[in-house]
Design an enzyme around this catalytic site. Structure first.
Site, mmCIF file in Angstrom:
data_model
loop_
_atom_site.group_PDB
_atom_site.id
_atom_site.type_symbol
_atom_site.label_atom_id
_atom_site.label_comp_id
_atom_site.label_asym_id
_atom_site.label_seq_id
_atom_site.Cartn_x
_atom_site.Cartn_y
_atom_site.Cartn_z
ATOM 1 N N ALA A 27 2.166 4.075 -8.181
ATOM 2 C CA ALA A 27 1.422 4.995 -9.037
ATOM 3 C C ALA A 27 0.380 4.246 -9.872
ATOM 4 O O ALA A 27 -0.006 4.703 -10.952
ATOM 5 C CB ALA A 27 2.357 5.806 -9.935
ATOM 6 N N PHE A 82 0.803 -1.227 0.000
ATOM 7 C CA PHE A 82 0.000 0.000 0.000
ATOM 8 C C PHE A 82 0.831 1.270 0.000
ATOM 9 O O PHE A 82 0.404 2.298 0.535
ATOM 10 C CB PHE A 82 -0.982 -0.006 1.199
ATOM 11 C CG PHE A 82 -1.840 -1.249 1.243
ATOM 12 C CD1 PHE A 82 -2.792 -1.493 0.278
ATOM 13 C CD2 PHE A 82 -1.646 -2.210 2.234
ATOM 14 C CE1 PHE A 82 -3.548 -2.648 0.285
ATOM 15 C CE2 PHE A 82 -2.398 -3.371 2.255
ATOM 16 C CZ PHE A 82 -3.356 -3.596 1.275
ATOM 17 N N ARG A 142 -1.209 4.543 -0.877
ATOM 18 C CA ARG A 142 -2.267 4.481 -1.889
ATOM 19 C C ARG A 142 -2.907 5.844 -2.195
ATOM 20 O O ARG A 142 -3.653 6.384 -1.374
ATOM 21 C CB ARG A 142 -3.328 3.496 -1.415
ATOM 22 C CG ARG A 142 -4.117 2.831 -2.522
ATOM 23 C CD ARG A 142 -4.960 1.738 -1.943
ATOM 24 N NE ARG A 142 -5.465 0.819 -2.962
ATOM 25 C CZ ARG A 142 -6.060 -0.337 -2.698
ATOM 26 N NH1 ARG A 142 -6.218 -0.714 -1.455
ATOM 27 N NH2 ARG A 142 -6.488 -1.115 -3.670
ATOM 28 N N ARG A 179 1.683 15.771 -6.027
ATOM 29 C CA ARG A 179 0.447 15.105 -6.439
ATOM 30 C C ARG A 179 -0.763 15.697 -5.716
ATOM 31 O O ARG A 179 -1.857 15.751 -6.267
ATOM 32 C CB ARG A 179 0.539 13.586 -6.229
ATOM 33 C CG ARG A 179 -0.553 12.803 -6.932
ATOM 34 C CD ARG A 179 -0.308 11.293 -6.924
ATOM 35 N NE ARG A 179 0.484 10.835 -8.037
ATOM 36 C CZ ARG A 179 -0.014 10.384 -9.205
ATOM 37 N NH1 ARG A 179 -1.327 10.340 -9.404
ATOM 38 N NH2 ARG A 179 0.779 9.983 -10.160
ATOM 39 N N GLU A 201 -4.996 2.513 -7.156
ATOM 40 C CA GLU A 201 -5.231 3.581 -6.185
ATOM 41 C C GLU A 201 -6.588 4.292 -6.312
ATOM 42 O O GLU A 201 -7.183 4.646 -5.291
ATOM 43 C CB GLU A 201 -4.120 4.639 -6.303
ATOM 44 C CG GLU A 201 -2.747 4.121 -5.927
ATOM 45 C CD GLU A 201 -1.645 5.081 -6.367
ATOM 46 O OE1 GLU A 201 -1.423 5.206 -7.583
ATOM 47 O OE2 GLU A 201 -1.032 5.711 -5.507
HETATM 48 N N1 MTE Z 1 -3.719 -4.095 -3.411
HETATM 49 C C1 MTE Z 1 -3.289 -5.014 -2.510
HETATM 50 N N2 MTE Z 1 -4.005 -6.135 -2.340
HETATM 51 N N3 MTE Z 1 -2.165 -4.799 -1.768
HETATM 52 C C2 MTE Z 1 -1.424 -3.656 -1.903
HETATM 53 O O1 MTE Z 1 -0.399 -3.498 -1.238
HETATM 54 N N4 MTE Z 1 -1.184 -1.473 -3.050
HETATM 55 C C3 MTE Z 1 -1.874 -0.393 -3.766
HETATM 56 C C4 MTE Z 1 -2.672 -0.943 -4.943
HETATM 57 N N5 MTE Z 1 -3.460 -2.072 -4.532
HETATM 58 C C5 MTE Z 1 -1.858 -2.663 -2.853
HETATM 59 C C6 MTE Z 1 -3.028 -2.955 -3.610
HETATM 60 C C7 MTE Z 1 -0.973 0.655 -4.264
HETATM 61 S S1 MTE Z 1 -0.465 1.841 -3.202
HETATM 62 C C8 MTE Z 1 -0.600 0.718 -5.580
HETATM 63 S S2 MTE Z 1 0.333 1.993 -6.166
HETATM 64 C C9 MTE Z 1 -0.977 -0.329 -6.536
HETATM 65 O O2 MTE Z 1 -1.753 -1.368 -5.938
HETATM 66 C C10 MTE Z 1 0.295 -0.915 -7.128
HETATM 67 O O3 MTE Z 1 0.058 -1.954 -7.974
HETATM 68 P P1 MTE Z 1 -0.382 -1.776 -9.513
HETATM 69 O O4 MTE Z 1 0.400 -0.640 -10.072
HETATM 70 O O5 MTE Z 1 -0.030 -3.069 -10.113
HETATM 71 O O6 MTE Z 1 -1.841 -1.496 -9.490
HETATM 72 MO MO1 MOS Z 2 1.256 3.260 -4.341
HETATM 73 S S1 MOS Z 2 1.135 4.714 -2.919
HETATM 74 O O1 MOS Z 2 1.872 4.400 -5.540
HETATM 75 O O2 MOS Z 2 2.678 2.464 -3.806
#
Ligand code: MTE
Ligand code: MOS
Length: 778
Positions: free
Chosen positions: A524, A241, A355, A323, A726
């Protein structure tokens, strides 16, 4: 061609767009998914613990570790003086010491490390240090920091037009200040790293990290070596996250330094309290605003001053606060604006990604303004929101001068208003409230528009490495990391679709800096956008080579060759994919390829805050309905309706999980998760006993989640999908505004409600007494 999978194809493997389960789901539910702590421990492993500062700001006069060293099982101790390379784990600016070099700048800062034969030995010993502190004055609050000019980075301003003049000339004004709390990432798997010495001083590091490449670089610098000497691997994280974007470097550097010092494998696993004390969280903010608007609620001019708690160092605070400035429009055209952003230095833990990365805080600001305007004019807030939406072909330029070309918000809000029955329910709630003295209900519909891309343009790149073996199976490596969000299955779906092979022929390999170098953090929300495209490029390379080989071998033209359904059609006949792989190998064709992708179209000038930082926007909207008990401030979420835009979803099952999880996490941030520091700067909410994340019982009993249908991304993203990690978090702004709506009814909708976030029962109760004109803290 980037069209929806299967749309034009009659037969064949259809992987993209299918609701496939998460690749690790059977492992997750059977407890056999390997997290870093589950990796079989090597012989001679030492367990580490960290001695942390008890003071927010102090000089260490004397540090006596003799009792630590003498404690049972202890093998070594380490302080800043023992670091052969750079004593820094800061990702952007070198202001983050791994171990405090005589000066501590937050309660919880790592001062020394201890290595012992067992975890318990190490943790017990870490408590035995004698530290003589000379206490210094500590700045503990963003407003105090502003007053003292205490900043980690210079204040930034975006100014377009003359907001002062427009506000002055406007028919109406609102002005206010709102406090918005931070949030702990509360990943279920805490921070952890295990470092193994290899020959010639090299290190192999297992790290629970969103950014293996950065851990590699920072570890290399800390141990006085270079990137080629360190390999970092992460198969999966048990949640991140944003909390594992920069923070894992501290943990990995300590493990690596101790492994180097002792020549033995070393593992550092923080316990929950230490994790919460030592590592950064979402920035909390004080937001000041003033807006001028006309009789219809349309904003003419607006001014924001954001003051965020960055903590003791820079970390990612520059990009995070940028941001915030980019998202304080949410889905609205703001007219003339002045946005001031203070990046406050406080003697508290250095805050970091979470996030939304500063975006949610900006959006929180404008949603408060819009709601205030509605209350001021006695209008339904939805009408004021709609009045201010970016136009289509007019009023469509953001404060950073990017044109909003893909505006879906009108369509989404119109549909959701209908399907959630917003108007009728709002009327029913008014009626209920008129007849109910103690319990009050509230409802709100809020929009989300979220910019997709790293605002630091250079990070928008990705690599992949694909191997096809002679039995027709595939190993897939890419620079992204898996944190539960389903990135790996999505990228595998892309490769399966491209090569036309079943997904179970593809092995998802751990993220590994020796396979894909220089990868950006998985962050992101752009993980699948970037790595999906890179993997697609690699798959297409191999497919082209196999096609060329087959044409020559079977004396047909390349147009006569088609990969379809685990086979390859060659003229009139079909052979299995595996057979062609083997034939190609016999003919000495390379079946391994890298793929690379860089996001097109983006460019952005940080000096003027203008350009196109975002490739596209993701949209959504939510309606939340709440009920509050005006005697206690307790509240419940009764019903939620969401309509969210995932473009053409790569995997609707995964995306639904992201929408639901993101929403609930956002609701936690805004209603129950409270970080509380005492007057000495000690965080007192550092365990689930005092820090309340949402549980399954907080999921609303009625929860309707729908994805916008047939909404192909107008940009050429991977299979025209959209990022989803996010944006859904910010759908939870509707919960906060439903609470404001309920509070508004307490005095018969006269005063403009003043509610601070998180809207804990205490905060709601306070807002209720303000609403009744009984005073309270504003
Ligand atoms: N979903 C789960 N299950 N666990 C996580 O740690 N992190 C979030 C989001 N969803 C997260 C999550 C964050 S902060 C981001 S930036 C995105 O997932 C990163 O992954 P993606 O770019 O593949 O969507
Ligand atoms: Mo997500 S806060 O960009 O790791």
């Amino acid at each position: 061609m980037d069209v929806k999978a299967g749309a034009k194809r009659k037969a064949g493997v259809r992987a993209v767009g299918r609701a496939l389960p998460h690749d690790s789901a059977p492992l997750h539910v059977s407890g056999t998914a390997t997290y870093t702590d589950d990796i079989p421990e090597p012989q001679g492993l030492l367990h580490l613990a960290v001695g942390i500062s008890g003071k927010a700001h102090a000089r260490i006069r004397r540090l006596d570790l003799s009792a630590v060293l003498a404690a049972p099982g202890v093998v070594a101790v380490m302080t800043a003086d023992d670091i052969p390379g750079e004593n820094n784990c800061g990702p952007v600016v070198k202001d983050d010491p791994i171990l405090a070099p005589g000066l501590v700048q937050y309660a919880g800062q790592a001062v020394f490390a201890v290595a012992a034969e067992t975890v318990t030995d190490a943790r017990r010993a870490a408590k035995l240090a004698l530290v003589d502190y000379e206490e210094l004055e500590a700045i503990l609050d963003p407003l105090q920091a502003v007053a003292r000019n205490s900043f980690v980075l210079p204040t930034e301003t975006i100014r377009r037009g003359d907001s002062r003049k427009r506000i002055h000339a406007a028919a109406h004004k609102v002005k206010g200040r709102v406090r918005l709390g931070g949030q702990d990432q509360f990943y279920l798997e805490g921070q952890i790293a295990m470092a193994l010495p290899r020959e010639d001083g090299d290190l192999f590091v297992y790290s629970s990290t969103q950014h293996p490449g950065e851990v590699q670089h920072l570890v290399a610098h800390a141990i006085g070596k270079s990137s080629k000497d360190v390999v970092v691997e992460c198969r999966r994280m048990g949640g991140a996250f944003g909390g594992k974007e920069s923070q894992p470097a501290l943990i990995a550097c300590i493990a690596a330094l101790m492994a180097q010092k002792t020549g033995r494998p070393c593992k550092l696993r923080l316990d929950r309290d230490d994790d919460m004390l030592m590592t950064g969280k979402r920035h909390d903010f004080v937001i000041d605003y003033e807006a001028g608007f006309d009789d219809s609620g349309r904003i003419d001019g607006i001014e924001f001053t954001f003051a965020s708690r960055c903590g003791m160092s820079v970390d990612l605070s520059g990009a995070i606060n940028d941001r915030t400035m980019f998202h304080c429009d949410n889905a609205y055209y703001l007219g003339d604006v002045t946005i001031v952003s203070h990046r406050c230095k406080t003697h508290t833990v250095s805050n970091t990604a979470f996030r939304g990365f500063g975006g949610p805080q900006g959006m929180f600001g404008i949603e408060c303004v819009v709601d205030d305007i509605a209350r001021h004019l006695g209008m339904d807030p939805l009408d004021v929101r709609r009045r201010n939406f970016y136009g289509i072909g007019e009023r469509d330029t953001t404060q950073y001068l990017q044109k909003v070309e893909d505006n879906l918000i009108h369509d989404i809000v119109e549909r959701l208003e209908r399907t959630a029955d917003y108007r009728k329910r709002a009327a029913a709630i008014r009626e209920f409230n008129a007849g109910s003295r103690i319990l009050k209900r509230g409802i709100a519909l809020t929009p989300v528009k979220f910019g997709i891309s790293f605002t630091a343009t250079h990070l928008n790149q990705a690599g992949a490495l694909l191997h096809v073996y002679t039995d027709g199976t595939v190993q897939l490596n890419h620079g992204g990391t898996e944190m539960g969000q389903g990135l790996f299955i999505k990228v595998a779906q892309v490769v399966a679709e491209e090569l036309q092979i079943d997904i179970d022929r593809i092995k998802l390999m751990a993220s590994d800096t020796s396979k894909v170098p220089n990868a950006s953090a998985t962050a992101a929300s752009s993980g699948s956008d970037l790595n999906g495209k890179a993997a697609q490029a690699a798959a297409r390379k191999i497919k082209r080579r196999m096609t060329r080989f087959a044409a020559e071998h079977f004396s047909v033209t390349v147009d006569d060759i088609e990969f379809i359904d685990n086979e390859v059609r060659i003229g009139g006949k079909r052979i299995p994919f595996a057979e062609l792989a083997k034939l190609a190998w016999f003919a000495r064709t390379s079946l391994s390829a890298t793929g690379f992708y860089r996001t097109p179209k983006i460019n952005y000038d940080r000096a003027t805050f203008s350009g196109r930082p975002f490739f596209y926007f993701a949209y959504g909207a939510a309606v939340s309905e709440v009920i509050i008990d005006t005697r206690t401030g307790e509240h419940r979420l009764l019903r939620v309706d969401i309509l969210h835009d995932c473009g053409l979803s790569l995997n609707p099952a995964i995306d639904r999980g992201q929408i639901e999880g993101g929403f609930v996490q956002g609701a936690g941030w805004l209603t129950s998760e409270e970080l509380w520091w005492n007057e000495k700067g000690e965080l007192r909410t550092h365990a689930p006993s005092t820090y309340k994340i949402p549980t399954s019982s907080d999921v609303p009993p009625e929860f309707h989640v729908t994805m916008l249908e047939s909404a192909a991304n107008r940009e050429k993203t991977i299979y025209r999908s959209k990022a989803v990690g996010e944006p859904p978090l910010m759908l939870a702004l509707s919960v906060f505004h439903a609470l404001r709506d309920a509070i508004h009814s307490v005095d018969g909708c006269v005063r403009v409600p003043v509610l601070q976030a998180p809207a804990t029962p205490e905060a709601v109760l306070n807002a209720i007494s303000l609403q009744r004109g009984e005073g309270g803290r504003s």
